[in-house]
Design an enzyme around this catalytic site. Sequence first.
Site, PDB file in Angstrom:
ATOM      1  N   LYS A  36       0.854  -1.130  -0.021  1.00  0.00           N
ATOM      2  CA  LYS A  36       0.003  -0.010  -0.051  1.00  0.00           C
ATOM      3  C   LYS A  36       0.939   1.349   0.167  1.00  0.00           C
ATOM      4  O   LYS A  36       1.700   1.551   0.811  1.00  0.00           O
ATOM      5  CB  LYS A  36      -0.756   0.030   1.296  1.00  0.00           C
ATOM      6  CG  LYS A  36      -1.717   1.360   1.285  1.00  0.00           C
ATOM      7  CD  LYS A  36      -2.881   1.092   2.481  1.00  0.00           C
ATOM      8  CE  LYS A  36      -2.114   1.783   3.679  1.00  0.00           C
ATOM      9  NZ  LYS A  36      -2.027   3.231   3.465  1.00  0.00           N
ATOM     10  N   ASP A  63      -3.444   4.240  -1.973  1.00  0.00           N
ATOM     11  CA  ASP A  63      -4.278   4.780  -0.760  1.00  0.00           C
ATOM     12  C   ASP A  63      -4.203   6.327  -0.968  1.00  0.00           C
ATOM     13  O   ASP A  63      -3.734   6.748  -0.250  1.00  0.00           O
ATOM     14  CB  ASP A  63      -3.939   4.244   0.418  1.00  0.00           C
ATOM     15  CG  ASP A  63      -4.707   4.376   1.697  1.00  0.00           C
ATOM     16  OD1 ASP A  63      -5.854   4.978   1.426  1.00  0.00           O
ATOM     17  OD2 ASP A  63      -4.126   4.403   2.885  1.00  0.00           O
ATOM     18  N   LYS A  65      -7.546   8.058  -1.357  1.00  0.00           N
ATOM     19  CA  LYS A  65      -8.840   8.652  -0.959  1.00  0.00           C
ATOM     20  C   LYS A  65      -9.347   9.523  -1.597  1.00  0.00           C
ATOM     21  O   LYS A  65      -9.384  10.808  -1.132  1.00  0.00           O
ATOM     22  CB  LYS A  65      -8.856   8.825   0.573  1.00  0.00           C
ATOM     23  CG  LYS A  65      -8.393   7.693   1.514  1.00  0.00           C
ATOM     24  CD  LYS A  65      -8.431   7.845   2.943  1.00  0.00           C
ATOM     25  CE  LYS A  65      -7.819   6.766   3.951  1.00  0.00           C
ATOM     26  NZ  LYS A  65      -6.398   6.620   3.774  1.00  0.00           N
ATOM     27  N   ASP A  68     -13.939  14.599  -4.707  1.00  0.00           N
ATOM     28  CA  ASP A  68     -13.863  15.684  -5.424  1.00  0.00           C
ATOM     29  C   ASP A  68     -15.057  15.770  -6.386  1.00  0.00           C
ATOM     30  O   ASP A  68     -15.817  14.639  -6.158  1.00  0.00           O
ATOM     31  CB  ASP A  68     -12.385  15.968  -6.350  1.00  0.00           C
ATOM     32  CG  ASP A  68     -12.226  17.542  -6.529  1.00  0.00           C
ATOM     33  OD1 ASP A  68     -13.157  18.114  -6.648  1.00  0.00           O
ATOM     34  OD2 ASP A  68     -10.968  17.843  -6.274  1.00  0.00           O
ATOM     35  N   THR A 122     -11.454   6.106  11.001  1.00  0.00           N
ATOM     36  CA  THR A 122     -11.552   5.492  12.355  1.00  0.00           C
ATOM     37  C   THR A 122     -11.073   6.606  13.467  1.00  0.00           C
ATOM     38  O   THR A 122     -11.166   6.335  14.433  1.00  0.00           O
ATOM     39  CB  THR A 122     -10.843   4.091  12.361  1.00  0.00           C
ATOM     40  OG1 THR A 122      -9.499   4.427  11.854  1.00  0.00           O
ATOM     41  CG2 THR A 122     -11.448   2.977  11.920  1.00  0.00           C
ATOM     42  N   ARG A 213       3.588  -0.917  10.515  1.00  0.00           N
ATOM     43  CA  ARG A 213       4.594  -0.891  11.329  1.00  0.00           C
ATOM     44  C   ARG A 213       5.036  -2.224  12.070  1.00  0.00           C
ATOM     45  O   ARG A 213       6.334  -2.424  12.037  1.00  0.00           O
ATOM     46  CB  ARG A 213       4.738   0.255  12.673  1.00  0.00           C
ATOM     47  CG  ARG A 213       4.723   1.611  11.963  1.00  0.00           C
ATOM     48  CD  ARG A 213       3.921   2.693  12.837  1.00  0.00           C
ATOM     49  NE  ARG A 213       2.623   2.428  12.740  1.00  0.00           N
ATOM     50  CZ  ARG A 213       1.590   3.201  13.601  1.00  0.00           C
ATOM     51  NH1 ARG A 213       2.209   4.152  14.309  1.00  0.00           N
ATOM     52  NH2 ARG A 213       0.399   3.130  13.703  1.00  0.00           N
TER      53      ARG A 213
HETATM   54  O1  C5P Z   1       1.445   0.836  11.158  1.00  0.00           O
HETATM   55  P1  C5P Z   1       0.119   0.588  10.869  1.00  0.00           P
HETATM   56  O2  C5P Z   1      -0.189  -1.068  10.967  1.00  0.00           O
HETATM   57  O3  C5P Z   1      -0.730   1.153  12.184  1.00  0.00           O
HETATM   58  O4  C5P Z   1      -0.458   0.898   9.511  1.00  0.00           O
HETATM   59  C1  C5P Z   1      -1.674   0.914   9.025  1.00  0.00           C
HETATM   60  C2  C5P Z   1      -1.942   1.795   7.853  1.00  0.00           C
HETATM   61  O5  C5P Z   1      -3.428   1.545   7.633  1.00  0.00           O
HETATM   62  C3  C5P Z   1      -1.579   3.174   7.731  1.00  0.00           C
HETATM   63  O6  C5P Z   1      -1.094   3.425   6.335  1.00  0.00           O
HETATM   64  C4  C5P Z   1      -3.107   3.673   7.969  1.00  0.00           C
HETATM   65  O7  C5P Z   1      -2.850   4.968   7.505  1.00  0.00           O
HETATM   66  C5  C5P Z   1      -3.665   2.965   7.414  1.00  0.00           C
HETATM   67  N1  C5P Z   1      -5.078   3.099   7.653  1.00  0.00           N
HETATM   68  C6  C5P Z   1      -5.501   2.861   9.250  1.00  0.00           C
HETATM   69  N2  C5P Z   1      -6.879   3.116   9.730  1.00  0.00           N
HETATM   70  C7  C5P Z   1      -7.755   3.370   8.797  1.00  0.00           C
HETATM   71  C8  C5P Z   1      -7.484   3.589   7.581  1.00  0.00           C
HETATM   72  C9  C5P Z   1      -6.149   3.548   7.237  1.00  0.00           C
HETATM   73  O8  C5P Z   1      -4.580   2.585   9.908  1.00  0.00           O
HETATM   74  N3  C5P Z   1      -9.010   3.457   9.241  1.00  0.00           N
END
Ligand code: C5P
Length: 235
Positions: A36, A63, A65, A68, A122, A213
């Site tokens: 992603k 990603d 989003k 517009d 979220t 992460r």
């Molecule tokens: O590092 P981590 O596992 O928290 O990363 C989650 C990824 O998913 C990030 O790129 C974050 O922007 C994305 N994301 C999220 N929650 C959402 C939508 C997208 O954590 N509701």
Amino acid sequence: MNTFPGPRIIVALDYPDPEPALTFVGQLKPSQCRLKVGFELYTRSGPAIIEKLVGRGFDVFLDLKFHDIPSTVAKACAAAAKLGVWMLNVHVLGGRRMLVSAREALESGTKRPLLIGVTVLTSHEAGDLAEIGITSSAEAQVTKLAALASKCGLDGVVCSAQEAASLRSIYGDQFCLVTPGIRPLGSARGDQERVVTPLAAVQQGANYIVIGRPITQSPDPVMVINRIINEIAHS
Ligand code: C5P
């Protein structure tokens, strides 16, 4: 049953620059995971990073989003499809005409990317929603927006694992559920509030799990990926 075959893990490449992102990806195989690319890396690196990742054989989820007016979003979706992305997303709040235009813009291509809707971020709590004029609960709003996404022919939505089971029961197996907020057992939560394990997310109905992460910051990312693959193999 997973209607969407292939690797379920989508690794969030949340890097500030292309070089460390590409070095990291050098350890991975397209047969194990998809990738992603979000705002930070795309804004810094532009289409070149997508072309490189696609060139290495990876399925890429762009990603960005989009949200517009319909014609602008349609053109952005068509441009993303030309880059060869496998999945892209738009805000369902853009409304019916924007969603239909986005879908139609993708239909002419040879390999159509999956078009996924973003419902309620979220990070939004009840107070945040009220402040922008949304008085229904986050849950009711997710259900309403998922219904609109489905009616407009989107392939699915981004949702939390907590929402996945009910969306799966309403929209059936063909509706693609993409779920972030995943933490393998033993990994740090970071800034994610409500987290679930990869297995729990898949059992709740997620087709794809977005994990950043816990994989990108691990000293042994391939081991973490293999462990997750094994964990969800018999779900
Ligand atoms: O590092 P981590 O596992 O928290 O990363 C989650 C990824 O998913 C990030 O790129 C974050 O922007 C994305 N994301 C999220 N929650 C959402 C939508 C997208 O954590 N509701």
